[in-house]
Design an enzyme around this catalytic site. Structure first.
Site, PDB file in Angstrom:
ATOM      1  N   LEU A  18      44.381  17.751  11.541  1.00 25.58           N
ATOM      2  CA  LEU A  18      43.093  17.191  11.113  1.00 25.58           C
ATOM      3  C   LEU A  18      41.912  17.963  11.700  1.00 25.58           C
ATOM      4  O   LEU A  18      40.911  18.205  11.010  1.00 25.58           O
ATOM      5  CB  LEU A  18      43.024  15.714  11.520  1.00 25.58           C
ATOM      6  CG  LEU A  18      41.768  14.967  11.092  1.00 25.58           C
ATOM      7  CD1 LEU A  18      41.585  15.002   9.575  1.00 25.58           C
ATOM      8  CD2 LEU A  18      41.807  13.514  11.577  1.00 25.58           C
ATOM      9  N   ARG A 282      47.428   2.106  28.375  1.00 25.09           N
ATOM     10  CA  ARG A 282      48.706   2.720  28.023  1.00 25.09           C
ATOM     11  C   ARG A 282      49.499   3.192  29.245  1.00 25.09           C
ATOM     12  O   ARG A 282      50.716   3.087  29.282  1.00 25.09           O
ATOM     13  CB  ARG A 282      48.414   3.890  27.099  1.00 25.09           C
ATOM     14  CG  ARG A 282      49.500   4.156  26.140  1.00 25.09           C
ATOM     15  CD  ARG A 282      49.043   5.131  25.095  1.00 25.09           C
ATOM     16  NE  ARG A 282      48.712   4.434  23.872  1.00 25.09           N
ATOM     17  CZ  ARG A 282      48.340   5.046  22.762  1.00 25.09           C
ATOM     18  NH1 ARG A 282      48.248   6.348  22.731  1.00 25.09           N
ATOM     19  NH2 ARG A 282      48.068   4.349  21.684  1.00 25.09           N
TER      20      ARG A 282
HETATM   21  C1  SIN Z   1      47.310   6.641  19.305  1.00 25.10           C
HETATM   22  O1  SIN Z   1      48.042   7.300  20.018  1.00 25.10           O
HETATM   23  O2  SIN Z   1      46.094   6.797  19.310  1.00 25.10           O
HETATM   24  C2  SIN Z   1      47.868   5.578  18.431  1.00 25.10           C
HETATM   25  C3  SIN Z   1      49.297   5.508  18.647  1.00 25.10           C
HETATM   26  C4  SIN Z   1      49.823   4.204  18.185  1.00 25.10           C
HETATM   27  O3  SIN Z   1      49.751   3.921  17.008  1.00 25.10           O
HETATM   28  O4  SIN Z   1      50.346   3.485  19.018  1.00 25.10           O
END
Ligand code: SIN
Length: 508
Positions: A18, A282
């Site tokens: 992208l 995360r």
């Molecule tokens: C991301 O890594 O930005 C999205 C990944 C996900 O869909 O968990």
């Protein structure tokens, strides 16, 4: 081997995800003739097409670019650059609308606005999605169609970057590429080079990204003398499906946004019983998954109640990956593991893609613009790729090139068995949890592989990450050291420069 020489009177874009294609489209719109090179047919072998969640942007009345910037800052653990983040978040709506105008079929709400999902560490739902979990491929399909329709863009889809070419002043004036079935080296001179070579997930045995993306763009930029920023910051996604497939299919975070829960083999919650416990940043969730597996409890994502029968149409890509592995997520929890997912560090670049080397731009995952800091906020990567990719395209269109390229070193490739050894060691020693002993073991392996096989670009990429991880004696964002579990009082960037700028050398 003799080298072909080609002169291209415009920018050379290396990579067709992208970011690269957004840059190509805008450069062409600004009047430049653009050459895009990629080793695979368009849509293959780039991470953008694999993105599931979507594109984060302030699109609803409850949201604002300022709130989006605040969440981005909070996730990034003290290392997010405020100005680049302001630019990124203020352009969120414009970028989504640009892609929609190109034909990206974003999901819509009842009023015709963009339907948005909630993902971890976002204060409000703000992830514009496509077909549930198909955002990356659908967005890229629209962009690829626009590229194909643009007469000023040529695409070579059988060409791999081997080296950057500089002139006597240190300016990047082209690249050496290996092209075609015989991989014949070709020196392409260009007005400037835009690197959009993606991340480094292929350096790790457990990864959710195409295995072909091994940080080679990062290494070649470093060899040319570009500054590398924060290479130790790698993001590990907590819910890669552990179904014996390499790369590991992703189970998008949007599943947890819908209420799917992380449990161990006994059905106990991994992160606590509260409704939003699994939507922590995360890195926190990845460590919980890693710890549960390391202790033998196992880690599973249970979507049976939260998604249940809606799974096939709400999350078709995840559903298909599960069914291919013989697992029905409507009936059973999905086994998950933490896997390399995104490289926050990279080639230091500003919001227009400018690096520290004249004539060299970097966009997308190979770049480090500072908007992700130590830990990227979910779904900010597609936004960054398109927004900063477009800006770089406009900037590079004005470049006029430099002098004659100087010879560049010819780097060897790493044989497959050595690559497998490196990947296993990167996941074991430079993964979710790191310590000095493991990192030293990894660096010793890199030394041995280099002595045996020569200075392959992948070894340099691995070394940049591992050495910076060893040098950062603290834990911050995606970088966790079990021997230094606290964050240092002051957040500081890592800046690496391998080659002194030619101008300085000449001045001596
Ligand atoms: C991301 O890594 O930005 C999205 C990944 C996900 O869909 O968990």
């Amino acid at each position: 081997m003799t080298m072909n020489r080609i002169r291209h009177d415009g920018p050379l874009v290396v990579g067709a995800g992208l970011a690269g294609l957004s840059a190509a489209l805008e450069a062409a719109k600004a009047g430049a003739k653009v050459l895009v090179i990629t080793p695979e047919p368009l849509l293959n072998a780039c991470s953008s097409a694999w993105a599931q969640g979507g594109m984060a942007a302030a699109l609803t009345p409850q949201d604002s670019p300022r709130r989006h910037a605040q969440d981005t800052q909070a996730a990034g653990a003290g290392l997010v650059e405020a100005e680049a983040t302001r630019i990124l978040t203020e352009h969120g709506r414009e970028t989504v609308e640009w892609l929609a105008a190109l034909g990206a079929p974003f999901d819509r709400d009842d009023q015709g606005g963009f339907a948005v999902s909630l993902e971890a560490a976002h204060a409000v739902p703000r992830v514009a999605r496509v077909g549930g979990d198909g955002a990356g491929r659908a967005i890229l399909t629209a962009v690829v169609a626009a590229v194909r329709a643009e007469k000023s863009i040529a695409v070579w889809d059988d060409a791999r970057l081997k080296a950057l070419a500089r002139d006597a002043h240190g300016r990047v004036v082209g690249a050496v590429i290996a092209r075609g079935a015989d991989a014949k080296p070709t020196l392409v001179t260009a007005t400037a080079v835009v690197l959009a070579t993606g991340g480094a997930g292929g350096l790790f045995a457990a990864t959710t990204t195409p295995a072909a993306l091994k940080g080679e763009g990062l290494a070649l930029a470093a060899l040319a003398g570009a500054e590398i920023l924060d290479p130790e910051f790698v993001q590990f996604h907590p819910t890669a499906l552990d179904v014996g497939v390499d790369p590991a299919p992703l189970a998008t975070e949007a599943l947890r946004g819908e209420g799917a829960r992380l449990i161990d083999g006994e059905g106990r919650f991994l992160l606590g019983a509260e409704d939003d416990a699994d939507l922590k940043p995360r890195d926190v969730v990845a460590r919980a998954v890693h710890a549960a597996r390391a202790s033998g409890r196992g880690a599973y994502l249970d979507a049976r109640t939260a998604v249940g029968e809606a799974f096939p149409h709400e999350f078709p890509a995840v559903f298909a990956a599960c069914m291919r592995a013989g697992l029905d997520p409507r009936l059973s929890p999905m086994p998950v593991m933490a896997a390399c997912h995104y490289h926050m560090g990279g080639i230091a670049a500003d919001a227009d893609g400018r690096t520290t080397l004249q004539g060299l731009y970097a966009v997308g995952e190979c770049a480090a613009t500072g908007v992700h800091g130590a830990n990227r906020l979910a779904s900010n990567s597609l936004l960054e790729a398109a927004t900063f990719g477009r800006r770089a395209g406009r900037a590079v269109a004005g470049e006029r090139g430099g002098d004659k390229p100087q010879p560049t070193p010819d780097l060897p490739d790493l044989p497959e068995t050595a690559m497998a050894e490196l990947r296993a060691a990167m996941t074991a020693h430079c993964g979710v949890v790191r310590d000095a002993q493991g990192l030293a073991t990894l660096l010793a392996l890199i030394d041995r592989l280099e002595a045996r096989h020569g200075p392959a670009a992948v070894l340099l990429a691995a070394r940049l990450i591992a050495q910076a991880a060893l040098d950062r004696r603290e834990s911050r964002g995606g970088h966790y050291r079990s021997d230094y579990p606290q964050a240092a009082a002051r957040a500081e960037h890592t800046r690496v420069r391998l080659v002194r700028p030619a101008e300085l050398e000449a001045a001596e």
